[in-house]
Design a protein around this motif. Structure first.
Motif, PDB file in Angstrom:
ATOM      1  N   PHE A  76     -13.549  -8.221 -10.650  1.00 37.41           N
ATOM      2  CA  PHE A  76     -13.363  -7.046  -9.910  1.00 37.41           C
ATOM      3  C   PHE A  76     -14.020  -5.718 -10.408  1.00 37.41           C
ATOM      4  CE2 PHE A  76      -9.990  -9.278  -7.712  1.00 37.41           C
ATOM      5  CZ  PHE A  76     -10.413  -8.970  -6.377  1.00 37.41           C
ATOM      6  N   GLU A  77     -14.102  -5.787 -11.610  1.00 40.56           N
ATOM      7  CA  GLU A  77     -14.959  -4.669 -12.451  1.00 40.56           C
ATOM      8  C   GLU A  77     -16.279  -4.817 -12.063  1.00 40.56           C
ATOM      9  OE1 GLU A  77     -11.791  -3.594 -16.429  1.00 40.56           O
ATOM     10  OE2 GLU A  77     -13.527  -5.066 -16.568  1.00 40.56           O
ATOM     11  N   GLU A  78     -16.936  -5.935 -11.994  1.00 44.53           N
ATOM     12  CA  GLU A  78     -18.356  -6.303 -11.657  1.00 44.53           C
ATOM     13  C   GLU A  78     -18.533  -5.695 -10.388  1.00 44.53           C
ATOM     14  OE1 GLU A  78     -22.289  -6.992 -12.099  1.00 44.53           O
ATOM     15  OE2 GLU A  78     -20.708  -6.969 -13.820  1.00 44.53           O
ATOM     16  N   ALA A  79     -17.572  -6.031  -9.543  1.00 43.95           N
ATOM     17  CA  ALA A  79     -17.645  -5.619  -7.872  1.00 43.95           C
ATOM     18  C   ALA A  79     -17.815  -4.165  -7.956  1.00 43.95           C
ATOM     19  CB  ALA A  79     -16.783  -6.129  -7.259  1.00 43.95           C
ATOM     20  N   GLU A  80     -17.069  -3.479  -8.587  1.00 44.13           N
ATOM     21  CA  GLU A  80     -17.002  -1.925  -8.480  1.00 44.13           C
ATOM     22  C   GLU A  80     -18.271  -1.490  -9.251  1.00 44.13           C
ATOM     23  OE1 GLU A  80     -14.470   1.438 -10.936  1.00 44.13           O
ATOM     24  OE2 GLU A  80     -13.917  -0.460 -11.328  1.00 44.13           O
ATOM     25  N   ARG A  81     -18.730  -2.067 -10.263  1.00 47.96           N
ATOM     26  CA  ARG A  81     -20.120  -1.315 -10.784  1.00 47.96           C
ATOM     27  C   ARG A  81     -21.118  -1.570  -9.537  1.00 47.96           C
ATOM     28  NH1 ARG A  81     -18.043  -3.696 -15.556  1.00 47.96           N
ATOM     29  NH2 ARG A  81     -18.921  -5.533 -15.363  1.00 47.96           N
ATOM     30  N   GLU A  82     -21.164  -2.948  -8.849  1.00 45.84           N
ATOM     31  CA  GLU A  82     -22.172  -3.020  -8.199  1.00 45.84           C
ATOM     32  C   GLU A  82     -22.142  -1.928  -6.884  1.00 45.84           C
ATOM     33  OE1 GLU A  82     -21.987  -7.066  -6.890  1.00 45.84           O
ATOM     34  OE2 GLU A  82     -22.581  -7.939  -8.807  1.00 45.84           O
ATOM     35  N   LEU A  83     -21.031  -1.692  -6.415  1.00 47.41           N
ATOM     36  CA  LEU A  83     -20.817  -1.028  -5.378  1.00 47.41           C
ATOM     37  C   LEU A  83     -21.254   0.538  -5.765  1.00 47.41           C
ATOM     38  CD1 LEU A  83     -19.956  -0.785  -2.588  1.00 47.41           C
ATOM     39  CD2 LEU A  83     -17.626  -0.185  -3.481  1.00 47.41           C
ATOM     40  N   CYS A  84     -20.806   0.939  -7.112  1.00 44.06           N
ATOM     41  CA  CYS A  84     -21.170   2.165  -7.619  1.00 44.06           C
ATOM     42  C   CYS A  84     -22.712   2.645  -7.792  1.00 44.06           C
ATOM     43  CB  CYS A  84     -20.520   2.646  -8.674  1.00 44.06           C
ATOM     44  SG  CYS A  84     -18.725   2.858  -8.706  1.00 44.06           S
ATOM     45  N   ASP A  85     -23.503   1.381  -8.149  1.00 49.26           N
ATOM     46  CA  ASP A  85     -24.942   1.348  -8.415  1.00 49.26           C
ATOM     47  C   ASP A  85     -25.411   1.421  -6.978  1.00 49.26           C
ATOM     48  OD1 ASP A  85     -24.310   0.976 -10.942  1.00 49.26           O
ATOM     49  OD2 ASP A  85     -24.625  -1.010 -11.244  1.00 49.26           O
ATOM     50  N   ALA A  86     -25.072   0.661  -6.250  1.00 44.60           N
ATOM     51  CA  ALA A  86     -25.609   0.880  -4.843  1.00 44.60           C
ATOM     52  C   ALA A  86     -25.580   2.189  -4.243  1.00 44.60           C
ATOM     53  CB  ALA A  86     -25.034   0.013  -3.779  1.00 44.60           C
ATOM     54  N   ALA A  87     -24.501   2.842  -4.472  1.00 45.40           N
ATOM     55  CA  ALA A  87     -24.085   4.332  -3.897  1.00 45.40           C
ATOM     56  C   ALA A  87     -25.243   5.304  -4.422  1.00 45.40           C
ATOM     57  CB  ALA A  87     -22.742   4.536  -4.148  1.00 45.40           C
ATOM     58  N   VAL A  88     -25.262   5.191  -5.919  1.00 43.19           N
ATOM     59  CA  VAL A  88     -26.208   6.144  -6.614  1.00 43.19           C
ATOM     60  C   VAL A  88     -27.599   5.846  -6.134  1.00 43.19           C
ATOM     61  CG1 VAL A  88     -27.134   6.727  -8.801  1.00 43.19           C
ATOM     62  CG2 VAL A  88     -24.608   6.085  -8.684  1.00 43.19           C
ATOM     63  N   ALA A  89     -27.978   4.723  -5.950  1.00 45.23           N
ATOM     64  CA  ALA A  89     -29.457   4.207  -5.614  1.00 45.23           C
ATOM     65  C   ALA A  89     -29.800   4.515  -4.295  1.00 45.23           C
ATOM     66  CB  ALA A  89     -29.664   2.854  -6.175  1.00 45.23           C
ATOM     67  N   GLY A  90     -28.851   4.686  -3.410  1.00 45.62           N
ATOM     68  CA  GLY A  90     -28.859   4.997  -2.029  1.00 45.62           C
ATOM     69  C   GLY A  90     -29.281   3.748  -1.278  1.00 45.62           C
ATOM     70  N   ARG A  91     -28.621   2.597  -1.564  1.00 39.67           N
ATOM     71  CA  ARG A  91     -28.702   1.240  -1.076  1.00 39.67           C
ATOM     72  C   ARG A  91     -27.551   1.299  -0.049  1.00 39.67           C
ATOM     73  NH1 ARG A  91     -29.366  -0.695  -6.107  1.00 39.67           N
ATOM     74  NH2 ARG A  91     -27.229  -1.820  -6.096  1.00 39.67           N
ATOM     75  N   ASP A  92     -27.856   0.335   0.922  1.00 36.50           N
ATOM     76  CA  ASP A  92     -26.794  -0.042   1.860  1.00 36.50           C
ATOM     77  C   ASP A  92     -25.420  -0.503   1.210  1.00 36.50           C
ATOM     78  OD1 ASP A  92     -28.195   0.676   3.968  1.00 36.50           O
ATOM     79  OD2 ASP A  92     -29.118  -1.539   4.342  1.00 36.50           O
ATOM     80  N   LEU A  93     -24.407   0.212   1.437  1.00 38.07           N
ATOM     81  CA  LEU A  93     -22.916  -0.307   0.921  1.00 38.07           C
ATOM     82  C   LEU A  93     -22.479  -1.424   1.427  1.00 38.07           C
ATOM     83  CD1 LEU A  93     -21.428   3.399   0.645  1.00 38.07           C
ATOM     84  CD2 LEU A  93     -22.951   2.009  -1.060  1.00 38.07           C
ATOM     85  N   GLU A  94     -22.844  -2.662   1.034  1.00 33.80           N
ATOM     86  CA  GLU A  94     -22.374  -3.937   1.431  1.00 33.80           C
ATOM     87  C   GLU A  94     -20.939  -4.079   1.067  1.00 33.80           C
ATOM     88  OE1 GLU A  94     -24.954  -7.118   0.467  1.00 33.80           O
ATOM     89  OE2 GLU A  94     -26.632  -6.372   1.414  1.00 33.80           O
ATOM     90  N   GLU A  95     -20.218  -4.739   1.769  1.00 33.08           N
ATOM     91  CA  GLU A  95     -18.617  -5.169   1.594  1.00 33.08           C
ATOM     92  C   GLU A  95     -18.755  -5.779   0.349  1.00 33.08           C
ATOM     93  OE1 GLU A  95     -14.669  -6.842   3.845  1.00 33.08           O
ATOM     94  OE2 GLU A  95     -16.492  -6.325   4.873  1.00 33.08           O
ATOM     95  N   PRO A  96     -18.043  -5.666  -0.513  1.00 32.33           N
ATOM     96  CA  PRO A  96     -17.944  -6.675  -1.845  1.00 32.33           C
ATOM     97  C   PRO A  96     -17.426  -7.687  -1.316  1.00 32.33           C
ATOM     98  CG  PRO A  96     -16.920  -4.473  -2.367  1.00 32.33           C
ATOM     99  CD  PRO A  96     -17.300  -4.389  -0.776  1.00 32.33           C
ATOM    100  N   ALA A  97     -18.039  -8.999  -1.982  1.00 28.28           N
ATOM    101  CA  ALA A  97     -17.651 -10.304  -1.580  1.00 28.28           C
ATOM    102  C   ALA A  97     -16.201 -10.903  -1.923  1.00 28.28           C
ATOM    103  CB  ALA A  97     -18.411 -11.425  -2.395  1.00 28.28           C
ATOM    104  N   LEU A  98     -15.482  -9.804  -3.001  1.00 31.27           N
ATOM    105  CA  LEU A  98     -14.290 -10.172  -3.211  1.00 31.27           C
ATOM    106  C   LEU A  98     -13.131  -9.558  -2.399  1.00 31.27           C
ATOM    107  CD1 LEU A  98     -14.832  -9.963  -6.961  1.00 31.27           C
ATOM    108  CD2 LEU A  98     -14.313 -12.051  -5.583  1.00 31.27           C
ATOM    109  N   GLU A  99     -13.709  -8.710  -1.254  1.00 34.53           N
ATOM    110  CA  GLU A  99     -12.696  -7.868  -0.791  1.00 34.53           C
ATOM    111  C   GLU A  99     -11.596  -8.567  -0.118  1.00 34.53           C
ATOM    112  OE1 GLU A  99     -11.520  -4.226   0.951  1.00 34.53           O
ATOM    113  OE2 GLU A  99     -13.108  -4.613  -0.425  1.00 34.53           O
TER     114      GLU A  99
END
Length: 442
Positions: A76-99
Motif C-alpha cells: 500500500f505504501e508503494e501504491a501511495e507513492r505511484e499515485l502521488c508521482d502520477a499526480a505530480v507529473a500530471g499523468r492520468d490518475l489510474e485506480e490503484p490495483a490494490l483498491e
C-alpha cells in the motif's frame, strides 16, 4: 571418610556401629537434606522451560503475522507513492490495483487494534477460575504480554463466537409447513428479525418464496447461516450478505453459473457444489474452513493457482471430490496453513474413487503445517446405495503409505509426524461444527 549416626543425630563413633545404629556418610545425609529443595527447583525449572517453549511457539506464529502485515504495508505504501508521482507529473490518475483490498485491510486493522475480549481461565480444578477484561490497544496504556497473543487469536479467528439468545433464530419447524399459515406471516413481520445474527434450520423446499423473503429480512446483519434445499434465488440473496461469516448451504442440485459466495466468509460448507464454488475459494481472503460435499455431475478437473497476496489460507479442508488431481491441487495451494485434510476415497479397487497415487501426491504438495489426514469412506456420488470399496488390510496399507510419505526427514528440524486415520476403522475426532475454529486433538 566421615559418618553420621541417624539415631544419635551426631557424628558416628565406634559405639554407634557396634550398637547397630543407622549410619550413613555425611554426603548421603546432605543429599537427603537437599532433596526437597532440589525437587522444588526442578519443578520451577520445568515450569519455566514450558513457558519458554510456549512463548517461542507464539513468537514463531507472531513473526509470521508480522511479515504478512509488513508485506501489506509495503504494497500500500508503494501504491501511495505511484499515485502521488502520477499526480505530480500530471499523468492520468489510474485506480490503484490494490483498491479492492483497501476496505478489507482497514476492517482487519480496526478489528485487531480495537478488540475487546473477556477471558475466563480454569486452572487445575473447578475452584480456581479467573475472569477478566482485556482491551488489546487501550489508548495510553502499556501493552501486556497477552496483547500480541490476542492479536494472533483475532487474526486467526481461532475462537467461537457466542451469540446472545435474542440474536439466534431457529426456523426448522416453521419453514417445513406445507400450507400457508398465520405463523409464516407473523414471522416475517417480527421486529426481532432486525437483531438476528444466527439463522438456523431453514428448509427452503416447502416454502421457497417465504424463505427468500426471510433471507432478505436478515441479510444486512446475519453472520451465521444454515439452510437446506436452496435454489438459485436463495444464492442470489446470500451473495449480497455483508456480515455473513459462516455458511452451510445444501443445494437441491448443482447450480450452473452459480453466483459468487460472499467473499468475506471464514467458513463455507456446501453440498452439491458447482465449479464456480471451487474457483471462488481463492478469492475469499479470510476463508479458513471449507467442506465440499457431492458434485453429482461427475469429476471436476480444476487446477488451483497459488494463493493471492493477503489470503490467510485454509486450516481445515474436507472434500468429496474427484479426480485426485483436483483435491491435491487445492491442498497444495493451501500447503502453508492446512492442518487437517479429510478426503473421501476407497482403499482398494479400480474405481475412480480409489486414488492409487494419493500418498505420493500428498508428499509432493509440501504440506508443512499438516497435522492430521482423515480418509473418509461411506457412500459417494454414483455409489448412493453402498459404501466405497474398503477392507481392513487394504486400509492399513493405504494409511501406512500416506504416513511414510508425509513423515518429515529434515535433520535440521524436529521430526514432524502426521496422524493418518480412517473414518471407519479408527475413532476420529469430529470435524469442528460451523463457527468453531478451535483445534481438536485425538
Amino acid at each position: 571418610m566421615e559418618f553420621w549416626c541417624r539415631d544419635c543425630s551426631e557424628d558416628a563413633g565406634e559405639d554407634c556401629v557396634d550398637s547397630g545404629h543407622s549410619v550413613c556418610s555425611l554426603r548421603q545425609l546432605r543429599l537427603g537434606q537437599a532433596a526437597p529443595k532440589v525437587q522444588r527447583l526442578q519443578k520451577a525449572a520445568k515450569s519455566a522451560r514450558e513457558v519458554v517453549k510456549a512463548l517461542l511457539d507464539a513468537k514463531g506464529v507472531l513473526e509470521a503475522q508480522l511479515e504478512q502485515w509488513r508485506g501489506r504495508l509495503r504494497l500500500f505504501e508503494e501504491a501511495e507513492r505511484e499515485l502521488c508521482d502520477a499526480a505530480v507529473a500530471g499523468r492520468d490518475l489510474e485506480e490503484p490495483a490494490l483498491e479492492e483490498g483497501l476496505e478489507q485491510l482497514l476492517q482487519d486493522a480496526t478489528t485487531l487494534l480495537q478488540a475487546k475480549c473477556q477471558l475466563q481461565l480454569q486452572v487445575d480444578s473447578p475452584c480456581s477460575t479467573w475472569k477478566g477484561q482485556l482491551q488489546v490497544a487501550a489508548p495510553g496504556s502499556r501493552r501486556s504480554l497477552l496483547c500480541p497473543l490476542m492479536l494472533q487469536m483475532h487474526q486467526d479467528w481461532n475462537l467461537i463466537k457466542i451469540f446472545r439468545p435474542e440474536e439466534c433464530m431457529h426456523v426448522g419447524k416453521l419453514s417445513m409447513q406445507k400450507e400457508h399459515t398465520k405463523e409464516l406471516d407473523e414471522a416475517l413481520q417480527n421486529p426481532g428479525l432486525d437483531k438476528v445474527r444466527k439463522l438456523d434450520g431453514l428448509y427452503c423446499m416447502e416454502q421457497p418464496n417465504w424463505s427468500t423473503v426471510l433471507l432478505q429480512r436478515v441479510a444486512p446483519h446475519v453472520e451465521w447461516l444454515s439452510l437446506e434445499d436452496a435454489v438459485r434465488e436463495h444464492l442470489d440473496v446470500i451473495r449480497d450478505m455483508p456480515a455473513l461469516r459462516c455458511l452451510y448451504v445444501h443445494l437441491t442440485t448443482s447450480v450452473k453459473n452459480a453466483p459468487d459466495m460472499p467473499l468475506q466468509l471464514q467458513e463455507l460448507k456446501v453440498f452439491n457444489f458447482s465449479v464456480e464454488h471451487l474457483q471462488s475459494v481463492q478469492r475469499m481472503p479470510r476463508l479458513r474452513k471449507l467442506v465440499l460435499n457431492w458434485h453429482p455431475r461427475g469429476a471436476l478437473d480444476v487446477a488451483f493457482p497459488p494463493l493471492p497476496a493477503g489470503h490467510c489460507g485454509l486450516q481445515w479442508l474436507s472434500v468429496y471430490l474427484q479426480p485426485a488431481s483436483t483435491v491435491l491441487s487445492l491442498a497444495k495451494a493451501h500447503a502453508a496453513t492446512l492442518q487437517e485434510l479429510r478426503i473421501l476415497c476407497a482403499s482398494e479397487g479400480d474405481g475412480p474413487w480409489h486414488f492409487k497415487d494419493l500418498a505420493e501426491g500428498l508428499r509432493q504438495c509440501g504440506l508443512v503445517a499438516l497435522r492430521r489426514v482423515v480418509l473418509m469412506r461411506g457412500p459417494a456420488p454414483r455409489y448412493p446405495a453402498e459404501k466405497l470399496p474398503h477392507a481392513a488390510e487394504s486400509c492399513k496399507r493405504q494409511k501406512k503409505s500416506i504416513w511414510d510419505k508425509l513423515l518429515a526427514t529434515d535433520s535440521e528440524k524436529p521430526v514432524r509426524v502426521v496422524k493418518v486415520m480412517c473414518q471407519e476403522c479408527d475413532k476420529c475426532p469430529t470435524f469442528p461444527p460451523l463457527g468453531d475454529f478451535t483445534w481438536k486433538d485425538d
